[in-house]
Scaffold this motif. Sequence first.
Motif, short mmCIF file in Angstrom:
data_model
loop_
_atom_site.label_atom_id
_atom_site.label_comp_id
_atom_site.label_asym_id
_atom_site.label_seq_id
_atom_site.Cartn_x
_atom_site.Cartn_y
_atom_site.Cartn_z
N LEU A 103 126.85 -16.05 19.23
CA LEU A 103 127.53 -14.75 19.11
C LEU A 103 128.21 -14.60 17.76
O LEU A 103 128.15 -13.54 17.14
N LEU A 104 128.84 -15.65 17.30
CA LEU A 104 129.50 -15.60 15.99
C LEU A 104 128.48 -15.42 14.87
O LEU A 104 128.74 -14.72 13.88
N LYS A 105 127.33 -16.04 14.99
CA LYS A 105 126.30 -15.86 13.97
C LYS A 105 125.75 -14.45 13.96
O LYS A 105 125.45 -13.89 12.89
N VAL A 106 125.62 -13.84 15.14
CA VAL A 106 125.08 -12.48 15.21
C VAL A 106 126.02 -11.48 14.55
O VAL A 106 125.58 -10.58 13.82
N VAL A 107 127.32 -11.64 14.77
CA VAL A 107 128.30 -10.73 14.16
C VAL A 107 128.71 -11.20 12.76
O VAL A 107 129.60 -10.59 12.15
N ASP A 108 128.06 -12.26 12.28
CA ASP A 108 128.31 -12.78 10.94
C ASP A 108 129.78 -13.22 10.78
O ASP A 108 130.36 -13.07 9.70
N PHE A 109 130.36 -13.73 11.87
CA PHE A 109 131.73 -14.22 11.86
C PHE A 109 132.74 -13.15 11.43
O PHE A 109 133.85 -13.47 10.99
N ASN A 110 132.39 -11.92 11.53
CA ASN A 110 133.26 -10.81 11.13
C ASN A 110 133.98 -10.31 12.37
O ASN A 110 133.47 -9.48 13.12
N LEU A 111 135.19 -10.79 12.56
CA LEU A 111 135.97 -10.45 13.75
C LEU A 111 137.07 -9.42 13.48
O LEU A 111 137.78 -9.03 14.40
N GLY A 112 137.24 -9.01 12.25
CA GLY A 112 138.23 -7.99 11.92
C GLY A 112 137.71 -6.60 12.24
O GLY A 112 137.52 -5.76 11.36
N ILE A 113 137.49 -6.34 13.51
CA ILE A 113 136.87 -5.10 13.97
C ILE A 113 137.96 -4.08 14.29
O ILE A 113 138.93 -4.40 14.99
N PRO A 114 137.85 -2.85 13.81
CA PRO A 114 138.82 -1.80 14.19
C PRO A 114 138.74 -1.52 15.69
O PRO A 114 137.67 -1.26 16.23
N LEU A 115 139.87 -1.56 16.37
CA LEU A 115 139.94 -1.38 17.81
C LEU A 115 140.63 -0.06 18.15
O LEU A 115 141.62 0.31 17.51
N SER A 116 140.12 0.60 19.17
CA SER A 116 140.70 1.88 19.59
C SER A 116 142.11 1.70 20.12
O SER A 116 142.95 2.61 20.02
N TYR A 117 142.41 0.55 20.69
CA TYR A 117 143.75 0.30 21.23
C TYR A 117 144.80 0.33 20.12
O TYR A 117 145.91 0.86 20.31
N ARG A 118 144.50 -0.22 18.96
CA ARG A 118 145.45 -0.23 17.85
C ARG A 118 145.63 1.18 17.29
O ARG A 118 146.76 1.57 16.92
N PHE A 119 144.57 1.95 17.20
CA PHE A 119 144.70 3.34 16.74
C PHE A 119 145.56 4.15 17.70
O PHE A 119 146.39 4.96 17.27
#
Length: 498
Positions: free
Chosen positions: A366-382
């Motif tokens: 899973l980490l390889k598929v997302v290229d270890f990019n976990l800084g994803i904008p989340l609707s909860y924070r907005f």
Amino acid sequence: MRPHKKMNQQISTAASKKGAITRSKNAANTSKSEGKESELPKRKAEGSPPNDKTLKRSAFGDITNARESNITSQDVKKLSKKIIVKKADPKGNEKANMKVTVTVPNKSTAIQPVLKTHTTLKKFPVSTKPKVVRQKNEEVSTKSGTSQVLEKEIKEDISVISEQQEINLSSKDNSGNSSLYVSALDDTQNDGSNSHDEPQMLEFPILEQAPSPKASICKSSTTARLPEGVEDFDKETLNDPFQVSLYAMDIFNYLKEREVLFIVKNYMVRQPSISQWMRSLLVDWMVEVQESFELNHETLYLAVKLVDLYLDKIVVGKETLQLIGAAAMFIASKFDERIPPLVEDFLYICDGAYTHSELIKMETNLLKVVDFNLGIPLSYRFLRRYARCAKLSLSTLTLARYILESSLLEYSFVSESSSKMAAAALLLALKTKLLGGWTPTLQYYSGYKLEDIGHLAHQLNAMLHKKPKTALTTVRNKYSHKIFFEVAKIPLLENLDL
């Protein structure tokens, strides 16, 4: 003659032959020079240079890695000397005398350390060429021949004065305390410094008033004019360091720009083994895991996003769907939680359907598929940002959270922007509690107009009107609790009038 007197005479005779001074002679000399100060040579270190070449240095030494770059105004005044230079008369008469003040920079001037302050340091060029100051009512010929003669004579006088000043300054410094030990003497004589004819860049600290932190407010808040009716929330919370008010607007604008990197397409057409209903069951189970382990809401939203990103790129079977959800929750927990659950905890919550190695392997994939990019904008924070800027109550925010979390189960909202979904959920919550509509403040901080999110608000309202299914009751039961103000029991709007 007594033996001891004879012995004293012998010692005195031997001492006089060797040139030594006995106590008796020393007392006689002291009586002769009574009233006069005795001048005895002071001690000096054996390895020190001679007195005519000894230079004093500053206490801090050369801490700025600069050479001859900090000459103070007092040093310049000391080196300033008046000389007499012959002036050529323009009419060809005999040369008249003119007093000229020539400033001669001394190479042996001690380098003063420039200490760091809270103010800025400005650099500006200062020429070390000899400055010629003419007296009033006197003119100097501008003819080429005369100017060359003057320049040559001035240079000769400068060279003589410079050498004399170096000797005088060094002897003056050493005369005050010639016993001063000078060690680690800096070589300031031959360090490649500029000559008298070339300009030299000098650095002087310019004291300026430091700008007040309250004056430097973020661009989006005060430097740019706010629209009419918009309250400056970031300015009000400027004194709270935990609000990061100076950068809050820039941070969320940056998150909105990153949303294009995590767009999820309609991947169900490429997944023959799973369906939308199976995805809804998985998300409902993930909400239950979040409640069981008491994880943050950001952990749940990130895990659901990771599942969608993985299914958008990899074709999977239905037997591995729960394993993907467990690995996503495991990754999101380690990314957002202070004390994430262990691998054994997730294996237990999966009722032993998977082994330890299978979970770790799925986590790696899973980490390889997302290229270890976990800084994803989340609707909860907005959503939290919009509600705080509008100064809404916690019950209103909780209702919007319930609407937004219910949308996680709906596959139709997968392709929508996270920031836009948060704005639509907040709009529906405001309409449901009869608190008005989309205000200019919300429009400014969210960046969305009413027409941009109106259709999503209608879809969310229709989702809430669906008959709840017995297999998907986790979210509704969660927000029916008193801790969440029982917002799931609030009557819904039959017709949403925006």
